[in-house]
Design a protein around this motif. Structure first.
Motif, mmCIF file in Angstrom:
data_model
loop_
_atom_site.group_PDB
_atom_site.id
_atom_site.type_symbol
_atom_site.label_atom_id
_atom_site.label_comp_id
_atom_site.label_asym_id
_atom_site.label_seq_id
_atom_site.Cartn_x
_atom_site.Cartn_y
_atom_site.Cartn_z
ATOM 1 N N PHE A 109 0.434 20.570 -24.073
ATOM 2 C CA PHE A 109 0.110 19.504 -25.095
ATOM 3 C C PHE A 109 0.283 20.153 -26.420
ATOM 4 O O PHE A 109 0.771 19.203 -27.295
ATOM 5 N N ALA A 110 0.086 21.335 -26.727
ATOM 6 C CA ALA A 110 0.121 21.764 -28.176
ATOM 7 C C ALA A 110 1.861 21.932 -28.398
ATOM 8 O O ALA A 110 2.154 21.484 -29.697
ATOM 9 N N LEU A 111 2.674 22.352 -27.777
ATOM 10 C CA LEU A 111 4.086 22.562 -27.859
ATOM 11 C C LEU A 111 4.673 21.247 -28.046
ATOM 12 O O LEU A 111 5.488 20.937 -28.845
ATOM 13 N N VAL A 112 4.415 20.204 -27.121
ATOM 14 C CA VAL A 112 4.913 18.681 -27.369
ATOM 15 C C VAL A 112 4.331 17.922 -28.520
ATOM 16 O O VAL A 112 5.092 17.335 -29.271
ATOM 17 N N THR A 113 3.098 18.161 -28.925
ATOM 18 C CA THR A 113 2.568 17.643 -30.074
ATOM 19 C C THR A 113 3.245 18.330 -31.139
ATOM 20 O O THR A 113 3.443 17.150 -32.225
ATOM 21 N N VAL A 114 3.341 19.294 -31.462
ATOM 22 C CA VAL A 114 4.005 19.848 -32.708
ATOM 23 C C VAL A 114 5.367 19.483 -32.660
ATOM 24 O O VAL A 114 5.782 19.221 -33.613
ATOM 25 N N SER A 115 6.026 19.650 -31.527
ATOM 26 C CA SER A 115 7.465 19.266 -31.613
ATOM 27 C C SER A 115 7.486 17.709 -32.030
ATOM 28 O O SER A 115 8.403 17.317 -32.834
ATOM 29 N N TYR A 116 6.746 16.855 -31.548
ATOM 30 C CA TYR A 116 6.930 15.489 -31.700
ATOM 31 C C TYR A 116 6.568 15.189 -33.307
ATOM 32 O O TYR A 116 7.138 14.358 -34.049
ATOM 33 N N ALA A 117 5.663 15.962 -33.737
ATOM 34 C CA ALA A 117 5.369 16.071 -35.281
ATOM 35 C C ALA A 117 6.310 16.249 -36.087
ATOM 36 O O ALA A 117 6.522 15.877 -37.171
ATOM 37 N N LEU A 118 7.256 17.117 -35.639
ATOM 38 C CA LEU A 118 8.572 17.541 -36.545
ATOM 39 C C LEU A 118 9.736 16.586 -36.040
ATOM 40 O O LEU A 118 10.805 17.262 -36.270
ATOM 41 N N TRP A 119 9.424 15.791 -35.669
ATOM 42 C CA TRP A 119 10.782 14.627 -35.347
ATOM 43 C C TRP A 119 11.767 14.626 -36.094
ATOM 44 O O TRP A 119 13.088 14.577 -35.815
ATOM 45 N N PHE A 120 11.294 14.731 -37.616
ATOM 46 C CA PHE A 120 12.472 14.326 -38.681
ATOM 47 C C PHE A 120 13.365 15.826 -38.745
ATOM 48 O O PHE A 120 14.511 15.640 -39.384
ATOM 49 N N LEU A 121 12.932 16.953 -37.928
ATOM 50 C CA LEU A 121 14.033 17.856 -37.994
ATOM 51 C C LEU A 121 14.840 18.206 -36.861
ATOM 52 O O LEU A 121 15.641 19.025 -36.565
ATOM 53 N N ILE A 122 15.067 16.951 -36.115
ATOM 54 C CA ILE A 122 15.761 16.658 -34.741
ATOM 55 C C ILE A 122 15.670 17.745 -33.720
ATOM 56 O O ILE A 122 15.310 17.467 -32.647
ATOM 57 N N PHE A 123 15.931 19.029 -33.928
ATOM 58 C CA PHE A 123 15.925 19.997 -32.930
ATOM 59 C C PHE A 123 14.658 20.258 -32.214
ATOM 60 O O PHE A 123 14.187 20.233 -31.162
ATOM 61 N N PRO A 124 13.427 20.324 -33.038
ATOM 62 C CA PRO A 124 12.120 20.303 -32.405
ATOM 63 C C PRO A 124 11.786 19.143 -31.502
ATOM 64 O O PRO A 124 11.376 19.203 -30.663
ATOM 65 N N ALA A 125 12.342 17.935 -32.111
ATOM 66 C CA ALA A 125 11.986 16.480 -31.177
ATOM 67 C C ALA A 125 12.774 16.963 -30.030
ATOM 68 O O ALA A 125 11.985 16.426 -28.704
ATOM 69 N N VAL A 126 13.968 17.332 -30.077
ATOM 70 C CA VAL A 126 14.754 17.131 -28.672
ATOM 71 C C VAL A 126 13.977 18.155 -27.774
ATOM 72 O O VAL A 126 13.806 17.994 -26.511
ATOM 73 N N PHE A 127 13.626 19.328 -28.340
ATOM 74 C CA PHE A 127 12.866 20.398 -27.647
ATOM 75 C C PHE A 127 11.356 19.784 -26.979
ATOM 76 O O PHE A 127 11.286 20.067 -25.884
ATOM 77 N N GLY A 128 10.830 19.137 -27.742
ATOM 78 C CA GLY A 128 9.570 18.347 -27.395
ATOM 79 C C GLY A 128 9.887 17.714 -26.298
ATOM 80 O O GLY A 128 9.222 17.494 -24.966
#
Length: 76
Positions: free
Chosen positions: A37-56
């Motif tokens: 939950f924490a990892l996906v939430t933080v990754s989706y919150a950083l969607w504008f950086l592209i890589f974290p969103a893909v990681f999420g």
């Protein structure tokens, strides 16, 4: 005896689709549920950086797969 494809696993996988980590929580895996939950939430919150969103997205899909293929330990 519940195994892969059981109703519990299908329900857990569907819960993970809408709320990452909820499927693991339903299966009794508390720490992985919190971590996912924490990892996906933080990754989706950083969607504008592209890589974290893909990681999420990758972690989210893995969590769904993990919930669908969960096998409880069998003691003999």
């Amino acid at each position: 005896m519940s195994g892969q494809g059981s109703t519990g696993n299908v329900l857990a996988a569907l819960c993970n689709v809408f709320f990452p980590g909820l499927g693991q929580l339903i299966q009794g895996k508390i720490l992985p549920a919190i971590f996912i939950f924490a990892l996906v939430t933080v990754s989706y919150a950083l969607w504008f950086l592209i890589f974290p969103a893909v990681f999420g997205v990758i972690i989210h899909l893995w969590a769904i797969y993990d919930a669908a293929t969960f096998r409880p330990y069998e003691y003999s």
